[in-house]
Motif scaffolding. Structure first.
Motif, PDB file in Angstrom:
ATOM      1  N   ALA A  30     -68.521 -40.331  85.243  1.00 52.39           N
ATOM      2  CA  ALA A  30     -67.396 -39.406  85.933  1.00 52.39           C
ATOM      3  C   ALA A  30     -66.769 -38.929  84.678  1.00 52.39           C
ATOM      4  N   GLY A  31     -67.126 -39.008  83.477  1.00 56.75           N
ATOM      5  CA  GLY A  31     -66.651 -37.766  82.354  1.00 56.75           C
ATOM      6  C   GLY A  31     -65.353 -38.383  82.135  1.00 56.75           C
ATOM      7  N   GLU A  32     -64.682 -37.532  81.308  1.00 59.32           N
ATOM      8  CA  GLU A  32     -63.722 -37.708  80.117  1.00 59.32           C
ATOM      9  C   GLU A  32     -62.922 -36.640  81.335  1.00 59.32           C
ATOM     10  N   ARG A  33     -61.294 -36.266  81.353  1.00 61.57           N
ATOM     11  CA  ARG A  33     -60.190 -35.508  81.847  1.00 61.57           C
ATOM     12  C   ARG A  33     -60.351 -33.728  81.582  1.00 61.57           C
ATOM     13  N   ARG A  34     -60.800 -32.402  82.265  1.00 65.43           N
ATOM     14  CA  ARG A  34     -60.851 -31.497  82.020  1.00 65.43           C
ATOM     15  C   ARG A  34     -59.139 -30.940  81.426  1.00 65.43           C
ATOM     16  N   ASP A  35     -59.226 -30.562  80.791  1.00 59.46           N
ATOM     17  CA  ASP A  35     -58.325 -29.157  80.009  1.00 59.46           C
ATOM     18  C   ASP A  35     -56.991 -28.924  81.131  1.00 59.46           C
ATOM     19  N   GLY A  36     -56.379 -29.625  80.758  1.00 59.55           N
ATOM     20  CA  GLY A  36     -54.469 -29.005  81.874  1.00 59.55           C
ATOM     21  C   GLY A  36     -55.157 -30.703  83.157  1.00 59.55           C
ATOM     22  N   GLU A  37     -55.756 -31.367  83.110  1.00 59.96           N
ATOM     23  CA  GLU A  37     -55.755 -32.454  84.263  1.00 59.96           C
ATOM     24  C   GLU A  37     -54.557 -33.591  83.177  1.00 59.96           C
ATOM     25  N   GLU A  38     -54.737 -33.352  82.521  1.00 64.22           N
ATOM     26  CA  GLU A  38     -53.252 -34.210  82.130  1.00 64.22           C
ATOM     27  C   GLU A  38     -51.968 -33.630  82.443  1.00 64.22           C
ATOM     28  N   ASP A  39     -52.015 -32.722  82.333  1.00 63.87           N
ATOM     29  CA  ASP A  39     -50.521 -32.479  82.852  1.00 63.87           C
ATOM     30  C   ASP A  39     -50.351 -32.660  84.048  1.00 63.87           C
ATOM     31  N   MET A  40     -51.085 -32.202  85.384  1.00 65.19           N
ATOM     32  CA  MET A  40     -51.315 -32.297  86.572  1.00 65.19           C
ATOM     33  C   MET A  40     -51.346 -33.547  86.540  1.00 65.19           C
ATOM     34  N   LEU A  41     -51.481 -34.271  86.427  1.00 60.62           N
ATOM     35  CA  LEU A  41     -51.199 -36.026  86.259  1.00 60.62           C
ATOM     36  C   LEU A  41     -50.261 -36.744  86.575  1.00 60.62           C
ATOM     37  N   ASP A  42     -49.529 -35.869  85.264  1.00 63.25           N
ATOM     38  CA  ASP A  42     -47.864 -36.442  85.109  1.00 63.25           C
ATOM     39  C   ASP A  42     -47.196 -35.692  85.787  1.00 63.25           C
ATOM     40  N   CYS A  43     -47.636 -34.882  86.485  1.00 59.24           N
ATOM     41  CA  CYS A  43     -46.193 -34.314  87.676  1.00 59.24           C
ATOM     42  C   CYS A  43     -45.947 -35.105  88.972  1.00 59.24           C
ATOM     43  N   GLY A  44     -47.511 -36.280  88.972  1.00 56.42           N
ATOM     44  CA  GLY A  44     -47.775 -36.774  90.502  1.00 56.42           C
ATOM     45  C   GLY A  44     -47.145 -38.169  90.529  1.00 56.42           C
ATOM     46  N   GLN A  69     -61.470 -32.458  89.987  1.00 52.99           N
ATOM     47  CA  GLN A  69     -62.591 -31.834  88.498  1.00 52.99           C
ATOM     48  C   GLN A  69     -63.543 -33.254  88.777  1.00 52.99           C
ATOM     49  N   ILE A  70     -63.544 -33.532  89.378  1.00 54.23           N
ATOM     50  CA  ILE A  70     -65.441 -34.665  89.274  1.00 54.23           C
ATOM     51  C   ILE A  70     -66.008 -34.140  90.377  1.00 54.23           C
ATOM     52  N   ARG A  71     -67.386 -33.959  89.579  1.00 52.87           N
ATOM     53  CA  ARG A  71     -67.912 -32.616  90.409  1.00 52.87           C
ATOM     54  C   ARG A  71     -69.900 -33.899  90.611  1.00 52.87           C
ATOM     55  N   LEU A  72     -69.960 -33.986  91.933  1.00 48.81           N
ATOM     56  CA  LEU A  72     -70.702 -35.166  92.927  1.00 48.81           C
ATOM     57  C   LEU A  72     -72.064 -34.775  91.791  1.00 48.81           C
ATOM     58  N   SER A  73     -72.722 -35.859  91.723  1.00 43.56           N
ATOM     59  CA  SER A  73     -74.289 -35.811  90.756  1.00 43.56           C
ATOM     60  C   SER A  73     -75.113 -36.676  91.084  1.00 43.56           C
ATOM     61  N   PRO A  74     -76.483 -36.631  90.940  1.00 44.78           N
ATOM     62  CA  PRO A  74     -77.490 -38.101  91.669  1.00 44.78           C
ATOM     63  C   PRO A  74     -76.560 -39.225  90.068  1.00 44.78           C
ATOM     64  N   ALA A  75     -76.424 -38.449  88.814  1.00 43.80           N
ATOM     65  CA  ALA A  75     -75.785 -39.737  88.338  1.00 43.80           C
ATOM     66  C   ALA A  75     -74.761 -40.679  88.657  1.00 43.80           C
ATOM     67  N   LEU A  76     -73.763 -39.535  89.845  1.00 46.38           N
ATOM     68  CA  LEU A  76     -72.789 -40.536  90.804  1.00 46.38           C
ATOM     69  C   LEU A  76     -73.388 -41.286  91.554  1.00 46.38           C
ATOM     70  N   ASP A  77     -74.359 -41.095  92.495  1.00 42.21           N
ATOM     71  CA  ASP A  77     -74.641 -41.541  94.032  1.00 42.21           C
ATOM     72  C   ASP A  77     -74.004 -43.290  93.650  1.00 42.21           C
TER      73      ASP A  77
END
Length: 107
Positions: free
Chosen positions: A61-75, A88-96
């Motif tokens: 799934a990869g690392e968090r994107r820039d700014g993602e941590e800030d939004m998660l802290d607000c939830g 922020q997680i785009r589907l690809s064959p690697a994520l099947d």
């Protein structure tokens, strides 16, 4: 198609087929998966699509994107090392087969 399994906080599993290039959030909303609200439509302006990536899928799934941590802290849900905004997680064959767990509450 890319298969995604959403595991609700009560253990119920919802498995859907998503389109390559779509996000985990858009796929959930398109299939009426409860627990993913996506209030901002995927603009990373809220945390209503918070999910926990299953441990087996963290690297793919990869690392968090820039700014993602800030939004998660607000939830409302607890932030864990596996927390991601599903918009922020785009589907690809690697994520099947991707498995994400949904928090008890989003808002």
């Amino acid at each position: 198609m890319v298969k995604v399994t959403y595991v609700h906080h009560d253990g119920t599993r919802t498995e859907v087929d998503g389109k390559e290039g779509d996000t985990v959030m858009h796929t959930a909303v398109a299939h009426d998966v409860e627990g993913i609200v996506g209030e901002c439509g995927g603009a990373m302006m809220c945390a209503t699509c918070h999910c926990y990536v299953d441990d087996e899928w963290l690297d793919a799934a990869g690392e968090r994107r820039d700014g993602e941590e800030d939004m998660l802290d607000c939830g409302a849900a607890e932030v864990k090392p596996s927390s991601r905004l599903s918009c922020q997680i785009r589907l690809s064959p690697a994520l099947d087969g991707l498995v994400v767990h949904l928090p008890e509450e989003q808002m």
